[in-house]
Design a protein around this motif. Structure first.
Motif, mmCIF file in Angstrom:
data_model
loop_
_atom_site.group_PDB
_atom_site.id
_atom_site.type_symbol
_atom_site.label_atom_id
_atom_site.label_comp_id
_atom_site.label_asym_id
_atom_site.label_seq_id
_atom_site.Cartn_x
_atom_site.Cartn_y
_atom_site.Cartn_z
ATOM 1 N N HIS A 84 32.769 8.840 24.766
ATOM 2 C CA HIS A 84 31.963 10.069 24.716
ATOM 3 C C HIS A 84 32.637 11.215 25.451
ATOM 4 C CE1 HIS A 84 30.665 9.806 28.961
ATOM 5 N NE2 HIS A 84 30.711 8.499 28.764
ATOM 6 N N GLY A 85 33.604 10.892 26.322
ATOM 7 C CA GLY A 85 34.306 11.926 27.072
ATOM 8 C C GLY A 85 35.473 12.546 26.331
ATOM 9 N N ILE A 86 35.793 12.046 25.148
ATOM 10 C CA ILE A 86 36.885 12.617 24.353
ATOM 11 C C ILE A 86 36.305 13.721 23.475
ATOM 12 C CG2 ILE A 86 38.589 12.172 22.547
ATOM 13 C CD1 ILE A 86 38.938 9.369 23.658
ATOM 14 N N THR A 87 36.665 14.944 23.761
ATOM 15 C CA THR A 87 36.077 16.093 23.058
ATOM 16 C C THR A 87 36.968 16.650 21.961
ATOM 17 O OG1 THR A 87 36.957 17.586 24.752
ATOM 18 C CG2 THR A 87 34.716 16.737 25.076
ATOM 19 N N ALA A 88 38.187 16.171 21.852
ATOM 20 C CA ALA A 88 39.084 16.668 20.805
ATOM 21 C C ALA A 88 38.580 16.219 19.436
ATOM 22 C CB ALA A 88 40.495 16.137 21.032
ATOM 23 N N PRO A 89 38.805 17.033 18.409
ATOM 24 C CA PRO A 89 38.476 16.569 17.054
ATOM 25 C C PRO A 89 39.247 15.285 16.746
ATOM 26 C CG PRO A 89 39.847 18.548 16.980
ATOM 27 C CD PRO A 89 39.431 18.372 18.399
ATOM 28 N N THR A 90 38.557 14.307 16.199
ATOM 29 C CA THR A 90 39.134 12.977 16.033
ATOM 30 C C THR A 90 38.883 12.459 14.629
ATOM 31 O OG1 THR A 90 38.717 12.490 18.379
ATOM 32 C CG2 THR A 90 39.169 10.617 16.929
ATOM 33 N N LEU A 91 39.919 11.896 14.042
ATOM 34 C CA LEU A 91 39.805 11.181 12.772
ATOM 35 C C LEU A 91 40.006 9.702 13.056
ATOM 36 C CD1 LEU A 91 39.594 11.257 9.629
ATOM 37 C CD2 LEU A 91 42.103 11.344 9.606
ATOM 38 N N VAL A 92 39.016 8.893 12.673
ATOM 39 C CA VAL A 92 39.119 7.445 12.782
ATOM 40 C C VAL A 92 39.431 6.908 11.386
ATOM 41 C CG1 VAL A 92 37.937 5.307 13.380
ATOM 42 C CG2 VAL A 92 37.492 7.391 14.708
ATOM 43 N N VAL A 93 40.548 6.200 11.259
ATOM 44 C CA VAL A 93 40.992 5.661 9.970
ATOM 45 C C VAL A 93 40.827 4.155 9.980
ATOM 46 C CG1 VAL A 93 42.906 5.464 8.348
ATOM 47 C CG2 VAL A 93 42.669 7.536 9.734
ATOM 48 N N ALA A 94 40.092 3.638 8.989
ATOM 49 C CA ALA A 94 39.881 2.201 8.864
ATOM 50 C C ALA A 94 40.456 1.707 7.548
ATOM 51 C CB ALA A 94 38.392 1.870 8.935
ATOM 52 N N GLY A 95 40.849 0.443 7.538
ATOM 53 C CA GLY A 95 41.286 -0.202 6.306
ATOM 54 C C GLY A 95 40.195 -1.123 5.794
ATOM 55 N N GLU A 96 39.858 -0.998 4.539
ATOM 56 C CA GLU A 96 38.776 -1.794 3.959
ATOM 57 C C GLU A 96 39.009 -3.292 4.128
ATOM 58 O OE1 GLU A 96 36.382 -1.757 -0.281
ATOM 59 O OE2 GLU A 96 38.576 -1.615 -0.318
ATOM 60 N N ARG A 97 40.290 -3.708 4.108
ATOM 61 C CA ARG A 97 40.627 -5.137 4.194
ATOM 62 C C ARG A 97 41.417 -5.441 5.471
ATOM 63 N NH1 ARG A 97 43.443 -6.427 -1.446
ATOM 64 N NH2 ARG A 97 43.292 -8.568 -0.678
ATOM 65 N N ASP A 98 41.158 -4.676 6.517
ATOM 66 C CA ASP A 98 41.890 -4.851 7.773
ATOM 67 C C ASP A 98 41.369 -6.090 8.504
ATOM 68 O OD1 ASP A 98 43.146 -4.667 10.231
ATOM 69 O OD2 ASP A 98 42.913 -2.491 10.372
ATOM 70 N N ALA A 99 42.218 -7.106 8.618
ATOM 71 C CA ALA A 99 41.830 -8.346 9.289
ATOM 72 C C ALA A 99 42.053 -8.289 10.792
ATOM 73 C CB ALA A 99 42.631 -9.513 8.699
ATOM 74 N N ALA A 100 42.732 -7.273 11.280
ATOM 75 C CA ALA A 100 43.041 -7.178 12.709
ATOM 76 C C ALA A 100 42.148 -6.182 13.443
ATOM 77 C CB ALA A 100 44.503 -6.786 12.890
ATOM 78 N N ALA A 101 41.707 -5.131 12.770
ATOM 79 C CA ALA A 101 40.787 -4.141 13.362
ATOM 80 C C ALA A 101 39.789 -3.786 12.258
ATOM 81 C CB ALA A 101 41.542 -2.914 13.849
ATOM 82 N N SER A 102 38.669 -4.431 12.282
ATOM 83 C CA SER A 102 37.732 -4.369 11.162
ATOM 84 C C SER A 102 37.110 -2.986 11.010
ATOM 85 C CB SER A 102 36.611 -5.384 11.360
ATOM 86 O OG SER A 102 35.766 -4.968 12.420
ATOM 87 N N PRO A 103 36.609 -2.662 9.803
ATOM 88 C CA PRO A 103 35.863 -1.421 9.617
ATOM 89 C C PRO A 103 34.682 -1.292 10.571
ATOM 90 C CG PRO A 103 36.447 -2.344 7.483
ATOM 91 C CD PRO A 103 36.833 -3.362 8.509
ATOM 92 N N ALA A 104 34.066 -2.415 10.939
ATOM 93 C CA ALA A 104 32.947 -2.353 11.884
ATOM 94 C C ALA A 104 33.389 -1.807 13.238
ATOM 95 C CB ALA A 104 32.328 -3.743 12.048
#
Length: 256
Positions: free
Chosen positions: A186-206
């Motif tokens: 919540h302390g990060i105020t810079a505009p941020t894009l979070v990119v997820a991979g639909e089939r990412d087994a290492a860092a899930s979309p959740a």
């Protein structure tokens, strides 16, 4: 730095057991609009292992040293996997120097079960060497259909994995095991894009959604069919999606 002298600066931070060459698919397009800085994190690529660098905050401090040496006061950071964890640490420590943030295929907290998995992987690498890690890492990173269709691309990535020094791998795993930024996002105020991979087994979309929900100025985008290394598997979609966000964020006079 690569790109026009008067352009905004974008710093690229790579995943574990790779190095800055992993960003080659993005460089031709991004260097038309930005000054791009490709960093080899400690113990990866051409950067030596630094025994005193054991936390994500210390990795972030090394990135700050690079920017200081280049005379760069503010930059956008694009981090993938481990690079995204380091980018979070940088933005938390130096918000005034963080113009925009892209967190791709990454997470903000390592749970105990995942810490144990990392310990097992590290023990295997200690016993069998880094080359023995290649099949399992590639299996986690790339969906089977893509892997079967792109053997030369996977060989390129495999060579980066196998050439990573064990001590660099071990230090980075230790830092990943201690990752715990979630309640600070919540302390990060810079505009941020979070990119997820639909089939990412290492860092899930959740996990991506969890981060996006905690970040005050975040946009979440999903790469259809992508595994963990979206910039390699879907280079055009990754380049254009992230590039459009960077143009919008860095060209806007309203950017924090």
């Amino acid at each position: 730095m690569h790109g026009p002298d008067d352009a905004p600066v974008v710093v690229l931070l790579h995943p574990l057991v790779t190095h800055s060459a992993l960003w080659l698919p993005q460089l031709p397009a991004w260097t038309t609009r930005f000054q791009v800085v490709c960093v080899d994190l400690p113990g990866h690529g051409h950067s030596p292992v630094l025994p005193d660098v054991t936390t994500l905050s210390q990795y972030a401090a090394e990135v700050r040293h690079v920017l200081d040496a280049l005379g760069v006061d503010r930059a956008a950071l694009v981090g993938l996997s481990l690079g995204g964890m380091v980018a979070q640490a940088f933005a938390l420590a130096w918000p005034e120097r963080t113009q925009a943030l892209v967190l791709a295929h990454t997470s903000a907290r390592t749970e105990s079960t995942i810490r144990d998995l990392w310990s097992s992987r590290l023990q295997q690498a200690a016993d069998e060497g880094m080359a023995a890690q290649v099949p399992a890492i590639l299996g986690r990173w790339f969906p089977p259909d893509f892997a079967a269709s792109a053997p030369m691309t996977l060989q390129w990535v495999a060579e980066q994995i196998a050439s990573t020094p064990f001590d660099g791998y071990a230090a980075a795993i230790g830092a990943i095991q201690r990752l715990d930024h979630l309640d600070q996002l919540h302390g990060i105020t810079a505009p941020t894009l979070v990119v997820a991979g639909e089939r990412d087994a290492a860092a899930s979309p959740a996990l991506a959604r969890l981060m996006s929900d905690r970040l005050p100025h975040a946009t979440l985008t999903m790469l259809p069919g992508a595994g963990h290394i979206g910039n390699v598997q879907l280079p055009l979609a990754f380049t254009e999606t992230v590039g459009a966000f960077l143009v919008q964020s860095l060209d806007s006079p309203a950017s924090p």
